[in-house]
Design a protein around this motif. Structure first.
Motif, PDB file in Angstrom:
ATOM      1  N   PHE A 196       1.003  -1.110  -0.024  1.00  0.00           N
ATOM      2  CA  PHE A 196      -0.034  -0.118   0.023  1.00  0.00           C
ATOM      3  C   PHE A 196       0.797   1.283   0.080  1.00  0.00           C
ATOM      4  O   PHE A 196       2.066   1.273   0.450  1.00  0.00           O
ATOM      5  CB  PHE A 196      -0.812  -0.022   1.157  1.00  0.00           C
ATOM      6  N   THR A 197       0.184   2.464  -0.434  1.00  0.00           N
ATOM      7  CA  THR A 197       1.162   3.650  -0.485  1.00  0.00           C
ATOM      8  C   THR A 197       0.580   4.531   0.636  1.00  0.00           C
ATOM      9  O   THR A 197      -0.640   4.595   1.177  1.00  0.00           O
ATOM     10  CB  THR A 197       0.987   4.522  -1.688  1.00  0.00           C
ATOM     11  N   SER A 198       1.510   5.331   0.938  1.00  0.00           N
ATOM     12  CA  SER A 198       1.088   6.728   2.133  1.00  0.00           C
ATOM     13  C   SER A 198       2.025   7.818   1.999  1.00  0.00           C
ATOM     14  O   SER A 198       2.885   7.708   1.072  1.00  0.00           O
ATOM     15  CB  SER A 198       1.487   6.136   3.561  1.00  0.00           C
ATOM     16  N   HIS A 199       1.435   8.862   2.261  1.00  0.00           N
ATOM     17  CA  HIS A 199       2.096  10.094   2.190  1.00  0.00           C
ATOM     18  C   HIS A 199       1.652  11.010   3.206  1.00  0.00           C
ATOM     19  O   HIS A 199       0.398  11.034   3.606  1.00  0.00           O
ATOM     20  CB  HIS A 199       2.314  10.672   0.948  1.00  0.00           C
TER      21      HIS A 199
ATOM     22  N   PHE B   4     -13.425   9.271  -1.327  1.00  0.00           N
ATOM     23  CA  PHE B   4     -12.034   8.640  -0.887  1.00  0.00           C
ATOM     24  C   PHE B   4     -10.969   9.778  -1.514  1.00  0.00           C
ATOM     25  O   PHE B   4     -11.025  10.156  -2.632  1.00  0.00           O
ATOM     26  CB  PHE B   4     -11.900   7.488  -1.813  1.00  0.00           C
ATOM     27  N   ASN B   5      -9.783   9.590  -0.757  1.00  0.00           N
ATOM     28  CA  ASN B   5      -8.618  10.506  -1.253  1.00  0.00           C
ATOM     29  C   ASN B   5      -7.874   9.348  -2.345  1.00  0.00           C
ATOM     30  O   ASN B   5      -7.174   8.475  -1.655  1.00  0.00           O
ATOM     31  CB  ASN B   5      -7.651  11.052  -0.031  1.00  0.00           C
ATOM     32  N   LEU B   6      -7.939   9.344  -3.446  1.00  0.00           N
ATOM     33  CA  LEU B   6      -7.440   8.539  -4.265  1.00  0.00           C
ATOM     34  C   LEU B   6      -6.255   8.809  -4.734  1.00  0.00           C
ATOM     35  O   LEU B   6      -5.572   8.198  -5.907  1.00  0.00           O
ATOM     36  CB  LEU B   6      -8.332   8.495  -5.464  1.00  0.00           C
ATOM     37  N   SER B   7      -5.388   9.759  -4.145  1.00  0.00           N
ATOM     38  CA  SER B   7      -4.079  10.086  -4.427  1.00  0.00           C
ATOM     39  C   SER B   7      -2.931   8.896  -3.757  1.00  0.00           C
ATOM     40  O   SER B   7      -1.763   8.664  -3.984  1.00  0.00           O
ATOM     41  CB  SER B   7      -3.322  11.025  -4.260  1.00  0.00           C
ATOM     42  N   THR B   8      -3.688   8.185  -2.419  1.00  0.00           N
ATOM     43  CA  THR B   8      -2.846   7.247  -1.656  1.00  0.00           C
ATOM     44  C   THR B   8      -3.911   6.575  -0.822  1.00  0.00           C
ATOM     45  O   THR B   8      -4.970   6.835  -0.613  1.00  0.00           O
ATOM     46  CB  THR B   8      -1.716   8.188  -0.886  1.00  0.00           C
ATOM     47  N   HIS B   9      -3.332   5.351  -0.335  1.00  0.00           N
ATOM     48  CA  HIS B   9      -4.162   4.385   0.489  1.00  0.00           C
ATOM     49  C   HIS B   9      -4.328   5.167   1.596  1.00  0.00           C
ATOM     50  O   HIS B   9      -5.466   5.083   2.302  1.00  0.00           O
ATOM     51  CB  HIS B   9      -3.522   2.922   0.316  1.00  0.00           C
ATOM     52  N   PHE B  10      -3.321   5.508   2.324  1.00  0.00           N
ATOM     53  CA  PHE B  10      -3.183   5.890   3.787  1.00  0.00           C
ATOM     54  C   PHE B  10      -2.408   7.394   3.845  1.00  0.00           C
ATOM     55  O   PHE B  10      -1.314   7.502   4.107  1.00  0.00           O
ATOM     56  CB  PHE B  10      -1.975   4.762   4.474  1.00  0.00           C
ATOM     57  N   PRO B  11      -3.215   8.037   3.965  1.00  0.00           N
ATOM     58  CA  PRO B  11      -2.540   9.707   4.170  1.00  0.00           C
ATOM     59  C   PRO B  11      -2.316   9.602   5.739  1.00  0.00           C
ATOM     60  O   PRO B  11      -3.150   9.135   6.394  1.00  0.00           O
ATOM     61  CB  PRO B  11      -3.826  10.667   3.778  1.00  0.00           C
ATOM     62  N   TRP B  12      -1.464  10.511   6.059  1.00  0.00           N
ATOM     63  CA  TRP B  12      -1.360  10.785   7.588  1.00  0.00           C
ATOM     64  C   TRP B  12      -1.095  12.208   7.815  1.00  0.00           C
ATOM     65  O   TRP B  12      -0.709  13.173   6.758  1.00  0.00           O
ATOM     66  CB  TRP B  12      -0.210  10.004   8.190  1.00  0.00           C
ATOM     67  N   ILE B  13      -1.656  12.832   8.987  1.00  0.00           N
ATOM     68  CA  ILE B  13      -1.466  14.153   9.352  1.00  0.00           C
ATOM     69  C   ILE B  13      -0.064  14.294  10.144  1.00  0.00           C
ATOM     70  O   ILE B  13       0.042  13.694  11.056  1.00  0.00           O
ATOM     71  CB  ILE B  13      -2.766  14.640  10.156  1.00  0.00           C
ATOM     72  N   GLY B  14       0.371  15.308   9.763  1.00  0.00           N
ATOM     73  CA  GLY B  14       1.991  15.455  10.188  1.00  0.00           C
ATOM     74  C   GLY B  14       1.868  16.240  11.757  1.00  0.00           C
ATOM     75  O   GLY B  14       0.923  16.641  11.904  1.00  0.00           O
TER      76      GLY B  14
END
Ligand code: PEP
Ligand code: CO
Length: 459
Positions: free
Chosen positions: A241-244, A266-276
């Motif tokens: 999976f991808t994340s950024h 859905f955010n379809l730029s990545t599977h798993f976005p995170w909040i910095g």
């Protein structure tokens, strides 16, 4: 890929839309001098195909839910910042190789499936401590990642350029395309430790123990091949999976879509976005944006986060306490973890909230040495990892994953490890434009140390 057969009733957030973040305070954003050029790039981006699919995202949510129940371990890793000029086959292959080999070490040592999540195909935006940088009396905008500007210290390079949004999407899709091809082609040899580069083992004080572990993996792979009559790696697709960090909100918004036969966005730029860590204020636009998308969400948790703040964040981002939705990625530093983490674990446990705890032992252990170079000591990274397992066990919780900055290249950015890299070695192959990463050998060593810790706990 397993998609949940009976989806739980879906409750959509109220008063949310992909643009609602725009009425909140959006920190850490680039300031584009030409609004028309930005609007044009965003319009183009909104028409480009997505990078991932909703069913992959839902499958990951399911796997995060399993990890929350202790049935899986998450391995998340990749560059601090991807660069456009490193969007090439060698870098991508080596990164995938080290992640795959680490995951096999973990699967074998922890005796459970591993969820592999790359920090790639979109990790192009970086938060900065200051909007500007001054060198020899000259002040320019800070480098904010290749999606915004370029790292060289010239006015032209630091100029935020909206066309870079399109380039970031293109490089992400090229990366994604190659990753999917490698995975589909079956990285069969990579399952065999006899093809791994293990020469560093001779330098490790734990050489015997680690050699036994590597031999054990080899035996399991050969056993599986004998039983199934097929080559390892061709038996089951190694899923990635991808994340950024969901930092550049205009980019995230442009890739936020509805899809047929699914409700919500859905955010379809990545599977798993995170909040910095720098964008987790309750009123921050990043929190508002993430509130409404159906992806699983990571939240970076640093030493300044209070238990009350964390519970409020969970209330906003997961009001119905849905499983598979939230991963808390703590990054306290080797010296801070024992003080700052236990109160948070207890507060979340007492409130009965469903989260996955992941340890990022990188970002609390960054140091700037005399020559101005940023580095991290392998020993501190290991200590934080070690203490994370203890803190969770001692507070009625479970560490469910690790988040690392690493590369498959032979860089010299972090000191220590089996070959005991010194500060004097850092100049030799320091390539990161932002934070120092573990190299191939250090990353593999760390995965073996995690297994060792886990096995010691189990005794
Ligand atoms: C990162 O993961 O690269 C990062 C900037 O982390 P944090 O938000 O935890 O500082
Ligand atoms: Co970083």
């Amino acid at each position: 890929m397993n998609v949940p057969s009976q989806p739980a009733p879906i409750r959509l957030p109220e008063d949310w839309s992909p643009v609602s973040w725009q009425s909140f305070n959006a920190s850490q954003q680039a300031r584009y001098p030409d609004q028309n050029a930005l609007d044009e790039a965003l319009k183009e981006l909104a028409d480009l195909p997505p990078l991932v699919t909703s069913w992959e995202i839902l499958s990951l949510r399911q796997q995060v839910a399993e990890a929350q129940r202790g049935e899986r371990f998450v391995l998340q890793g990749g560059d601090c910042a991807e660069n456009f000029d490193e969007c090439n086959s060698q870098v991508i292959t080596n990164r995938l190789k080290v992640l795959l080999q680490m995951s096999l070490t973990l699967i074998h040592g922890l005796q459970m499936p591993v969820v592999r999540i790359g920090r790639f195909a979109g990790q192009y935006a970086k938060p900065r401590s200051s909007d500007t940088e001054t060198r020899d009396g000259v002040t320019l905008p800070s480098y904010r990642g290749d999606i915004v500007n370029s790292p060289e210290f010239t006015a032209e390079a630091r100029h935020p350029d909206p066309r870079r949004l399109i380039r970031a999407h293109a490089c992400s899709s090229l990366t994604m395309n190659f990753v999917r091809a490698l995975v589909d082609g079956g990285f069969a040899d990579l399952h065999h430790p006899e093809y791994w580069d293990l020469s560093w083992l001779d330098h490790s004080p734990l050489a015997d123990e680690f050699r036994t572990l590597a031999e054990g993996i080899g035996r399991s792979v050969r056993f599986m091949e004998t039983v199934s009559g097929r080559r390892a790696g061709s038996v089951e697709r190694a899923e990635f999976f991808t994340s950024h960090e969901a930092l550049h909100l205009h980019y995230e918004q442009a890739l936020t879509r509805q899809v047929p036969r699914q409700v919500g966005y859905f955010n379809l730029s990545t599977h798993f976005p995170w909040i910095g860590m720098r964008t987790t204020a309750l009123e921050d636009a990043h929190v508002e944006y993430c509130r409404g998308i159906r992806n699983p969400i990571g939240i970076k948790v640093g030493p300044s986060v209070s238990a009350a703040h964390l519970l409020e964040l969970l209330e906003i981002l997961n009001p119905h306490d849905e499983p598979g939705r939230i991963a808390l990625i703590h990054r306290m530093g080797a010296t801070g973890i024992e003080k700052h983490l236990p109160p948070l674990i207890r507060a979340v446990g007492d409130a009965g909230k469903t989260v996955l705890w992941i340890c990022d032992p990188m970002h609390g252990n960054t140091e700037t040495i005399g020559s101005g170079i940023k580095t991290r000591r392998f020993r501190n990274i290991m200590t934080e990892m070690d203490l994370a397992f203890d803190c969770h066990r001692d507070n009625g919780s479970r560490l469910g994953g690790v988040h690392l900055e690493l590369t498959g290249e032979n860089v010299t950015e972090c000191t220590g490890g089996a070959r005991d890299l010194l500060e004097a070695d850092l100049d030799r192959a320091y390539k990161s434009t932002v934070d120092p990463r573990l190299n191939y050998e250090q990353a593999l060593e760390l995965s073996m140390m995690i297994v060792r810790k886990h096995q010691n706990h189990a005794r």
